[in-house]
Design a protein around this motif. Structure first.
Motif, PDB file in Angstrom:
ATOM      1  N   PRO A 164      67.256  96.156  86.745  1.00  0.00           N
ATOM      2  CA  PRO A 164      67.376  96.838  85.453  1.00  0.00           C
ATOM      3  C   PRO A 164      66.184  97.761  85.196  1.00  0.00           C
ATOM      4  CG  PRO A 164      67.797  94.477  85.239  1.00  0.00           C
ATOM      5  CD  PRO A 164      67.259  94.693  86.615  1.00  0.00           C
ATOM      6  N   LEU A 165      66.410  98.862  84.455  1.00  0.00           N
ATOM      7  CA  LEU A 165      65.341  99.797  84.138  1.00  0.00           C
ATOM      8  C   LEU A 165      64.246  99.150  83.290  1.00  0.00           C
ATOM      9  CD1 LEU A 165      67.291 103.102  83.377  1.00  0.00           C
ATOM     10  CD2 LEU A 165      65.780 102.620  85.317  1.00  0.00           C
ATOM     11  N   ALA A 166      64.593  98.083  82.584  1.00  0.00           N
ATOM     12  CA  ALA A 166      63.585  97.385  81.776  1.00  0.00           C
ATOM     13  C   ALA A 166      62.439  96.878  82.648  1.00  0.00           C
ATOM     14  CB  ALA A 166      64.236  96.217  81.031  1.00  0.00           C
ATOM     15  N   ILE A 167      62.741  96.505  83.881  1.00  0.00           N
ATOM     16  CA  ILE A 167      61.694  96.012  84.779  1.00  0.00           C
ATOM     17  C   ILE A 167      60.765  97.153  85.180  1.00  0.00           C
ATOM     18  CG2 ILE A 167      61.267  94.935  87.035  1.00  0.00           C
ATOM     19  CD1 ILE A 167      63.790  93.313  86.602  1.00  0.00           C
ATOM     20  N   LEU A 168      61.301  98.384  85.233  1.00  0.00           N
ATOM     21  CA  LEU A 168      60.450  99.547  85.478  1.00  0.00           C
ATOM     22  C   LEU A 168      59.436  99.711  84.351  1.00  0.00           C
ATOM     23  CD1 LEU A 168      59.715 102.131  87.022  1.00  0.00           C
ATOM     24  CD2 LEU A 168      61.523 103.315  85.749  1.00  0.00           C
ATOM     25  N   ALA A 169      59.876  99.500  83.117  1.00  0.00           N
ATOM     26  CA  ALA A 169      58.961  99.589  81.976  1.00  0.00           C
ATOM     27  C   ALA A 169      57.869  98.531  82.080  1.00  0.00           C
ATOM     28  CB  ALA A 169      59.742  99.417  80.668  1.00  0.00           C
ATOM     29  N   LEU A 170      58.244  97.335  82.512  1.00  0.00           N
ATOM     30  CA  LEU A 170      57.254  96.271  82.694  1.00  0.00           C
ATOM     31  C   LEU A 170      56.278  96.623  83.813  1.00  0.00           C
ATOM     32  CD1 LEU A 170      59.640  93.180  82.411  1.00  0.00           C
ATOM     33  CD2 LEU A 170      57.962  93.931  80.714  1.00  0.00           C
ATOM     34  N   ALA A 171      56.795  97.251  84.878  1.00  0.00           N
ATOM     35  CA  ALA A 171      55.939  97.635  86.004  1.00  0.00           C
ATOM     36  C   ALA A 171      54.950  98.733  85.592  1.00  0.00           C
ATOM     37  CB  ALA A 171      56.794  98.096  87.178  1.00  0.00           C
ATOM     38  N   VAL A 172      55.392  99.683  84.763  1.00  0.00           N
ATOM     39  CA  VAL A 172      54.497 100.730  84.265  1.00  0.00           C
ATOM     40  C   VAL A 172      53.374 100.107  83.435  1.00  0.00           C
ATOM     41  CG1 VAL A 172      54.321 102.715  82.708  1.00  0.00           C
ATOM     42  CG2 VAL A 172      56.236 102.540  84.306  1.00  0.00           C
ATOM     43  N   SER A 173      53.726  99.145  82.620  1.00  0.00           N
ATOM     44  CA  SER A 173      52.723  98.430  81.826  1.00  0.00           C
ATOM     45  C   SER A 173      51.748  97.694  82.740  1.00  0.00           C
ATOM     46  CB  SER A 173      53.412  97.440  80.886  1.00  0.00           C
ATOM     47  OG  SER A 173      54.363  98.077  80.061  1.00  0.00           O
ATOM     48  N   ALA A 174      52.273  97.040  83.775  1.00  0.00           N
ATOM     49  CA  ALA A 174      51.429  96.319  84.726  1.00  0.00           C
ATOM     50  C   ALA A 174      50.490  97.278  85.456  1.00  0.00           C
ATOM     51  CB  ALA A 174      52.294  95.571  85.736  1.00  0.00           C
ATOM     52  N   PHE A 175      50.964  98.502  85.719  1.00  0.00           N
ATOM     53  CA  PHE A 175      50.131  99.519  86.361  1.00  0.00           C
ATOM     54  C   PHE A 175      48.909  99.834  85.495  1.00  0.00           C
ATOM     55  CE2 PHE A 175      48.920 103.965  86.902  1.00  0.00           C
ATOM     56  CZ  PHE A 175      48.717 104.039  88.270  1.00  0.00           C
ATOM     57  N   GLY A 176      49.134 100.022  84.212  1.00  0.00           N
ATOM     58  CA  GLY A 176      48.024 100.301  83.305  1.00  0.00           C
ATOM     59  C   GLY A 176      47.053  99.139  83.220  1.00  0.00           C
ATOM     60  N   ILE A 177      47.597  97.927  83.124  1.00  0.00           N
ATOM     61  CA  ILE A 177      46.748  96.735  83.032  1.00  0.00           C
ATOM     62  C   ILE A 177      45.940  96.561  84.318  1.00  0.00           C
ATOM     63  CG2 ILE A 177      46.778  94.215  82.892  1.00  0.00           C
ATOM     64  CD1 ILE A 177      49.216  94.488  81.026  1.00  0.00           C
TER      65      ILE A 177
END
Length: 403
Positions: free
Chosen positions: A2-15
């Motif tokens: 799901p695209l929602a996991i992409l949003a989580l991955a983008v957040s993880a990238f920043g963190i």
């Protein structure tokens, strides 16, 4: 996925970028703020302390908040912490900004892992969690080197401004792509804490502390090993750290399918491999050919442990998995601090620059022993329960016969 996991991955990238970038900026920060590099090093510790404190605290306080709203609140706090770091007028305020930025780290990954696992079928849960963690590994390949380079040319404050922008982009992605999910049923601080006291959850967290400490015992001194022992120039360190990030990514890609197929064997195998690779690293560090390969392999086997550990504590705290999931990141940061301290103690004792690899191997073996013990106890528990049921049934039949 799901695209929602992409949003989580983008957040993880920043963190992931803000967590590790400070290590490369310490000399610039120390010079700009008029302090020593060792004192500036406490900025790394402040972030880790924020993770350890914030993971259980914020997760418990937000237990009844719907998952999407909780993710947005945590990412908002992360963005504010990085903006405060960028605008900090002095060392003390930067220290506070780093602590503030670290507070939502563990809670975000804890909630995010539960959300990711709920967005896919049961047999793909580990792959979904591993996909979210890919953002963290890619940060070590792209985010950290790029942010370090930016900070060295435009000043360290520019790095935290960019991370704040990434935080804003992540907020937009989370708002647009993550569906509304209610908090888990029957959640609350008391219920979450009760789940956290489960022996298998505690053993899983203890495995993370010891097993992953072996990785950080080496990673914390990787730059010094590569320059002092292998003979690489300081300008090559950024590339070598990126190689470690490539290894982490490979480990994350393998961890999802393997964990979905066989969780405990994947955990046992990764910890055993980590112990062996760390011993090999001790010897490979002397070769300019073998050392970069060893860096990649160490990143791969080290990160291969993270997904099974994450899924283990979530599975064993199934009725209240969020706090256990977040606490796993507190355990990883305790491993960070403990591994770095033990590795430094070995170097200070005169055992050599590569001695942290041998210390790390011992820590990985301890983690493996805890994991195997937990597995044995887990297998015996159902048998014991069955025996109790069988005994009760037999006594009931005997009572009927006697009548």
């Amino acid at each position: 996925m799901p695209l929602a996991i992409l949003a989580l991955a983008v957040s993880a990238f920043g963190i992931g970028t803000t967590e590790f970038v400070m290590m490369g900026l310490l000399p610039d920060v120390a010079h700009n703020l008029g302090t020593s590099v060792p004192t500036a090093g406490y900025l790394v510790s402040a972030y880790a302390l924020g993770v350890v404190v914030g993971a259980p605290l914020l997760t418990a306080l937000g237990a009844r908040i719907p998952r999407k709203r909780m993710l947005l609140l945590l990412m908002g706090l992360f963005t504010v912490g990085n903006l405060a770091s960028a605008l900090a007028p002095g060392y003390a305020t930067l220290l506070a900004g780093r602590f503030l930025a670290g507070l939502p780290h563990g809670a975000f990954f804890g909630v995010g892992a539960v959300v990711a696992s709920r967005l896919v079928a049961e047999d793909r849960r580990a792959r979904a969690v591993a996909a979210m963690f890919l953002g963290l590994t890619v940060a070590n390949i792209v985010g950290v080197p790029a942010a370090t380079l930016l900070g060295q040319h435009l000043g360290w404050r520019a790095t935290f401004v960019v991370v704040s922008v990434i935080g804003l982009l992540a907020l937009g992605a989370l708002a647009a792509l993550v569906p509304h999910l209610p908090a888990e049923e029957h959640t609350g601080i008391t219920h979450e804490l009760r789940a956290l006291r489960e022996p298998q959850v505690l053993l899983g967290l203890l495995t993370a502390v010891f097993g992953f400490a072996g990785v950080f015992a080496v990673y914390s001194y990787l730059a010094s090993m590569m320059t002092e022992v292998t003979g690489f120039a300081e300008s090559s360190v950024t590339l070598l750290l990126a190689l470690f990030g490539i290894g982490m990514t490979l480990g994350a890609l393998a961890a999802g399918p393997l964990t979905d197929r066989a969780l405990r064997p994947t955990l046992y195998g990764s910890l055993a491999a980590l112990a062996v690779v760390l011993v090999g690293f001790h010897y490979a560090a002397g070769s300019k050919v073998a050392a970069p390969i060893a860096v990649v392999v160490l990143g791969a086997v080290g990160f291969l442990t993270t997904t099974p550990l994450q899924m283990l504590v979530m599975n064993k705290a199934r009725r209240a998995p969020t706090l256990a999931s977040a606490s796993n990141h507190s355990a990883f940061n305790l491993a960070n601090a403990g591994g770095a301290w033990l590795g430094g103690a070995a170097i200070a004792a005169g055992w050599g620059w590569t001695s942290p690899a041998l210390v790390g191997s011992v820590l990985a073996v301890v983690g493996l022993a805890i994991a195997v013990t937990a597995g044995v106890l887990d297998r015996r528990a159902p048998q014991t329960a069955s025996a109790v049921v069988a005994t009760s049934t037999r006594k009931a039949h005997e009572g009927v016969a006697a009548e």
